[in-house]
Design an enzyme around this catalytic site. Structure first.
Site, PDB file in Angstrom:
ATOM      1  N   PRO A  13       1.049  -0.930  -0.164  1.00 49.76           N
ATOM      2  CA  PRO A  13      -0.090   0.038   0.432  1.00 49.76           C
ATOM      3  C   PRO A  13       1.036   1.414  -0.011  1.00 49.76           C
ATOM      4  O   PRO A  13       1.729   0.972   0.796  1.00 49.76           O
ATOM      5  CB  PRO A  13      -1.073   0.045   1.166  1.00 49.76           C
ATOM      6  CG  PRO A  13      -0.738  -1.452   1.809  1.00 49.76           C
ATOM      7  CD  PRO A  13       0.423  -2.024   0.983  1.00 49.76           C
ATOM      8  N   ASP A  43       4.789   1.541   8.855  1.00 50.69           N
ATOM      9  CA  ASP A  43       6.776   1.360   8.885  1.00 50.69           C
ATOM     10  C   ASP A  43       6.975   1.352  10.300  1.00 50.69           C
ATOM     11  O   ASP A  43       7.120   2.188  11.550  1.00 50.69           O
ATOM     12  CB  ASP A  43       7.108   2.566   8.219  1.00 50.69           C
ATOM     13  CG  ASP A  43       8.536   2.783   8.377  1.00 50.69           C
ATOM     14  OD1 ASP A  43       8.751   1.706   7.464  1.00 50.69           O
ATOM     15  OD2 ASP A  43       9.177   2.734   8.988  1.00 50.69           O
ATOM     16  N   TYR A  48      13.844   2.685  17.012  1.00 52.54           N
ATOM     17  CA  TYR A  48      12.492   3.756  17.500  1.00 52.54           C
ATOM     18  C   TYR A  48      11.904   2.466  19.332  1.00 52.54           C
ATOM     19  O   TYR A  48      11.189   3.651  19.573  1.00 52.54           O
ATOM     20  CB  TYR A  48      11.214   3.597  16.349  1.00 52.54           C
ATOM     21  CG  TYR A  48      11.472   3.803  14.927  1.00 52.54           C
ATOM     22  CD1 TYR A  48      13.139   3.767  14.781  1.00 52.54           C
ATOM     23  CD2 TYR A  48      10.734   3.100  13.923  1.00 52.54           C
ATOM     24  CE1 TYR A  48      13.125   4.688  13.616  1.00 52.54           C
ATOM     25  CE2 TYR A  48      11.571   3.901  12.835  1.00 52.54           C
ATOM     26  CZ  TYR A  48      12.352   4.304  12.426  1.00 52.54           C
ATOM     27  OH  TYR A  48      12.596   4.794  11.658  1.00 52.54           O
ATOM     28  N   LYS A  77      13.210  -2.725  10.465  1.00 49.77           N
ATOM     29  CA  LYS A  77      14.953  -2.958  10.026  1.00 49.77           C
ATOM     30  C   LYS A  77      15.910  -2.914  10.597  1.00 49.77           C
ATOM     31  O   LYS A  77      15.682  -2.968  12.148  1.00 49.77           O
ATOM     32  CB  LYS A  77      14.694  -1.302   9.613  1.00 49.77           C
ATOM     33  CG  LYS A  77      13.633  -0.472   9.099  1.00 49.77           C
ATOM     34  CD  LYS A  77      14.065   1.468   8.711  1.00 49.77           C
ATOM     35  CE  LYS A  77      13.173   2.525   8.037  1.00 49.77           C
ATOM     36  NZ  LYS A  77      12.020   2.134   9.518  1.00 49.77           N
ATOM     37  N   HIS A 108      18.750  -0.627   7.936  1.00 53.95           N
ATOM     38  CA  HIS A 108      18.792   0.533   8.772  1.00 53.95           C
ATOM     39  C   HIS A 108      19.448   2.039   7.929  1.00 53.95           C
ATOM     40  O   HIS A 108      18.732   2.804   7.108  1.00 53.95           O
ATOM     41  CB  HIS A 108      18.284   0.795   9.708  1.00 53.95           C
ATOM     42  CG  HIS A 108      17.562   1.911  10.223  1.00 53.95           C
ATOM     43  ND1 HIS A 108      16.360   1.441  11.623  1.00 53.95           N
ATOM     44  CD2 HIS A 108      16.644   2.650   9.320  1.00 53.95           C
ATOM     45  CE1 HIS A 108      16.050   3.049  11.469  1.00 53.95           C
ATOM     46  NE2 HIS A 108      16.201   3.713  10.684  1.00 53.95           N
TER      47      HIS A 108
HETATM   48  P1  NDP Z   1       7.607  13.169   9.121  1.00 50.82           P
HETATM   49  O1  NDP Z   1       7.420  13.635   7.608  1.00 50.82           O
HETATM   50  O2  NDP Z   1       6.391  12.376   9.419  1.00 50.82           O
HETATM   51  O3  NDP Z   1       6.683  14.319  10.406  1.00 50.82           O
HETATM   52  C1  NDP Z   1       6.131  13.760  11.758  1.00 50.82           C
HETATM   53  C2  NDP Z   1       5.771  14.679  12.076  1.00 50.82           C
HETATM   54  O4  NDP Z   1       4.622  15.137  11.482  1.00 50.82           O
HETATM   55  C3  NDP Z   1       5.535  15.199  13.412  1.00 50.82           C
HETATM   56  O5  NDP Z   1       4.939  15.799  14.439  1.00 50.82           O
HETATM   57  C4  NDP Z   1       3.591  14.649  12.836  1.00 50.82           C
HETATM   58  O6  NDP Z   1       2.798  15.681  14.852  1.00 50.82           O
HETATM   59  C5  NDP Z   1       3.220  15.607  12.099  1.00 50.82           C
HETATM   60  N1  NDP Z   1       2.251  15.762  11.221  1.00 50.82           N
HETATM   61  C6  NDP Z   1       1.909  14.201  11.049  1.00 50.82           C
HETATM   62  N2  NDP Z   1       1.160  14.779   9.889  1.00 50.82           N
HETATM   63  C7  NDP Z   1       0.567  15.405   9.778  1.00 50.82           C
HETATM   64  C8  NDP Z   1      -0.105  16.894   9.408  1.00 50.82           C
HETATM   65  N3  NDP Z   1      -0.935  16.344   8.300  1.00 50.82           N
HETATM   66  N4  NDP Z   1      -0.043  18.050   9.413  1.00 50.82           N
HETATM   67  C9  NDP Z   1       1.399  18.679  10.135  1.00 50.82           C
HETATM   68  N5  NDP Z   1       2.170  18.364  11.086  1.00 50.82           N
HETATM   69  C10 NDP Z   1       1.736  16.655  10.979  1.00 50.82           C
HETATM   70  O7  NDP Z   1       8.745  13.074   9.913  1.00 50.82           O
HETATM   71  P2  NDP Z   1       9.444  11.126   9.949  1.00 50.82           P
HETATM   72  O8  NDP Z   1      10.642  11.986   9.964  1.00 50.82           O
HETATM   73  O9  NDP Z   1       8.799  11.135  11.790  1.00 50.82           O
HETATM   74  O10 NDP Z   1       9.397  10.349   9.345  1.00 50.82           O
HETATM   75  C11 NDP Z   1       8.016   9.569   8.777  1.00 50.82           C
HETATM   76  C12 NDP Z   1       8.473   8.375   9.577  1.00 50.82           C
HETATM   77  O11 NDP Z   1       9.284   7.958   7.677  1.00 50.82           O
HETATM   78  C13 NDP Z   1       9.131   7.610  10.596  1.00 50.82           C
HETATM   79  O12 NDP Z   1       8.012   7.851  11.656  1.00 50.82           O
HETATM   80  C14 NDP Z   1       9.741   6.419  10.319  1.00 50.82           C
HETATM   81  O13 NDP Z   1       8.866   5.373  10.509  1.00 50.82           O
HETATM   82  C15 NDP Z   1      10.539   6.793   8.320  1.00 50.82           C
HETATM   83  N6  NDP Z   1      11.568   7.316   8.889  1.00 50.82           N
HETATM   84  C16 NDP Z   1      12.819   6.459   8.444  1.00 50.82           C
HETATM   85  C17 NDP Z   1      14.242   6.721   8.372  1.00 50.82           C
HETATM   86  C18 NDP Z   1      15.385   5.972   7.952  1.00 50.82           C
HETATM   87  O14 NDP Z   1      16.325   5.927   8.193  1.00 50.82           O
HETATM   88  N7  NDP Z   1      14.755   4.285   7.374  1.00 50.82           N
HETATM   89  C19 NDP Z   1      14.611   8.151   9.288  1.00 50.82           C
HETATM   90  C20 NDP Z   1      13.196   8.797   8.711  1.00 50.82           C
HETATM   91  C21 NDP Z   1      12.224   8.552   8.641  1.00 50.82           C
HETATM   92  P3  NDP Z   1       1.365  14.386  15.074  1.00 50.82           P
HETATM   93  O15 NDP Z   1       2.306  12.932  15.641  1.00 50.82           O
HETATM   94  O16 NDP Z   1       1.691  15.042  16.119  1.00 50.82           O
HETATM   95  O17 NDP Z   1       1.517  14.094  14.412  1.00 50.82           O
END
Ligand code: NDP
Length: 316
Positions: A13, A43, A48, A77, A108
């Site tokens: 998805p 994910d 984490y 990961k 990762h």
């Molecule tokens: P994101 O870019 O997804 O941002 C998350 C932030 O945005 C949180 O503060 C969240 O707050 C806020 N948010 C969520 N939805 C909205 C919205 N519609 N409007 C405004 N703010 C919003 O950041 P991440 O770095 O968490 O990236 C996403 C995912 O990618 C991670 O959680 C992880 O699973 C993965 N990842 C993987 C990495 C890797 O090395 N492989 C590195 C970084 C991330 P709230 O929760 O309060 O809504």
């Protein structure tokens, strides 16, 4: 929802739920709510620190009849300390998530660490590719895939160079590279290379990762959510800037995993999977490239260690 198809016919998805920084106590409710409203791709990662709580949420959702295991796509990961013990690390993740298999297991980071540390406190805690070759880690990944404990295997934070160096050593090819992608960092060369090699991309930090720890943030970072071009496109479609940022990936055939623990934002983000941007929108978004990473990898590049930012990313 649109899906990405794998060689064996499995379907990912295109929009999933990110769980980095989803705190204990909050992640259970977020995963239960996400499943209730229709998320089918989650994910996760051992590092984490919340896989056991996610596992309880998955089990309870299944018991409540809200979803069946085979309807879910669950990614996790391999952490950097575990490059030399892939099987053991995956078994811990499977126990925590209360699963018999993962849909996707990723390396990762291309940054092996001394197995006795979780994060480096001195440069020698970081192992060079000569000390722990990526091809050796990949053999461990292939073993868990052959054993059926991970249906698909891939990498994360791998550049075109690291992928192309690894491919000749693979009996099972990596099927996914999960990397930072958004309009400020669209990585066109990687997108082209991945398409040529039939490797799916998953975009992380699509909204700018504003809840990252302060020590991971730079001064005066640009804001994706407040960008005027994104805001204008959002207004035209009658949607939010976050939805435009997510729909950009969906329109380009790239999986995207926004993190949220807020019920309203979970819904808002999921709805973005149904929005298609026009060619004009895509052209306007193309102008935003500024080669800016939010997750810059500097944790892995202390002076005296085996990596610099240049050799970590093989580019910007
Ligand atoms: P994101 O870019 O997804 O941002 C998350 C932030 O945005 C949180 O503060 C969240 O707050 C806020 N948010 C969520 N939805 C909205 C919205 N519609 N409007 C405004 N703010 C919003 O950041 P991440 O770095 O968490 O990236 C996403 C995912 O990618 C991670 O959680 C992880 O699973 C993965 N990842 C993987 C990495 C890797 O090395 N492989 C590195 C970084 C991330 P709230 O929760 O309060 O809504």
């Amino acid at each position: 929802m649109k899906t990405l198809t794998f060689a064996n016919g499995d379907q990912l998805p295109i929009l999933g739920l990110g769980t980095w920084k989803s705190a204990p106590g909050a992640v259970y409710d977020a995963v239960r709510e996400a499943i209730r409203i229709g998320y089918r791709h989650i994910d996760c990662a051992a590092i984490y620190g919340n896989e056991a709580e996610i596992g309880r949420a998955l089990k309870d959702a299944e018991r409540a009849g809200e979803v069946k295991r085979e309807q879910l796509w669950l990614t996790s990961k391999l952490w950097n300390s575990d490059h030399s013990r892939v099987g053991k690390a995956l078994e811990k993740t499977l126990r925590d998530l209360q699963l018999d298999y993962l849909d996707l297991y990723l390396i990762h980071w291309p940054v092996p660490l001394d197995p006795s540390v979780t994060f480096p406190s001195k440069p020698s805690d970081i192992l060079s590719p000569a000390q722990q070759p990526y091809a050796a880690t990949w053999r461990g990944m292939e073993e868990v895939a052959r054993a059926g404990r991970a249906r698909h295997i891939g990498v994360s934070n791998f550049s075109v160079k690291k992928l192309s160096d690894l491919l000749p050593h693979c009996e099972i090819k990596p099927e996914v590279d999960q990397v930072e992608l958004h309009p400020f960092f669209p990585q066109p060369a990687l997108v082209r290379y991945a398409a040529e090699q039939n490797i799916h991309l998953t975009a992380y930090s699509p909204l700018g990762s504003s809840d990252r720890p302060a020590q991971m943030k730079g001064k005066d970072e640009p804001s994706l959510l407040q960008d005027p071009v994104i805001a204008t496109i959002a207004k035209v479609h009658g949607v939010t800037p976050a939805q435009v940022l997510l729909a950009w990936h969906v329109t380009r055939g790239i999986a995207v995993i926004p993190k949220s623990v807020s019920p309203a934002r979970l819904r808002e983000n999921l709805a973005a999977a149904e929005l298609t941007l026009s060619i004009g929108d895509l052209e306007r978004i193309d102008t935003l490239d500024r080669q800016f990473r939010y997750v810059d990898g500097s944790l892995w590049t202390p002076a005296g260690g085996p990596y610099t930012l240049q050799t970590l990313w093989d580019g910007p």
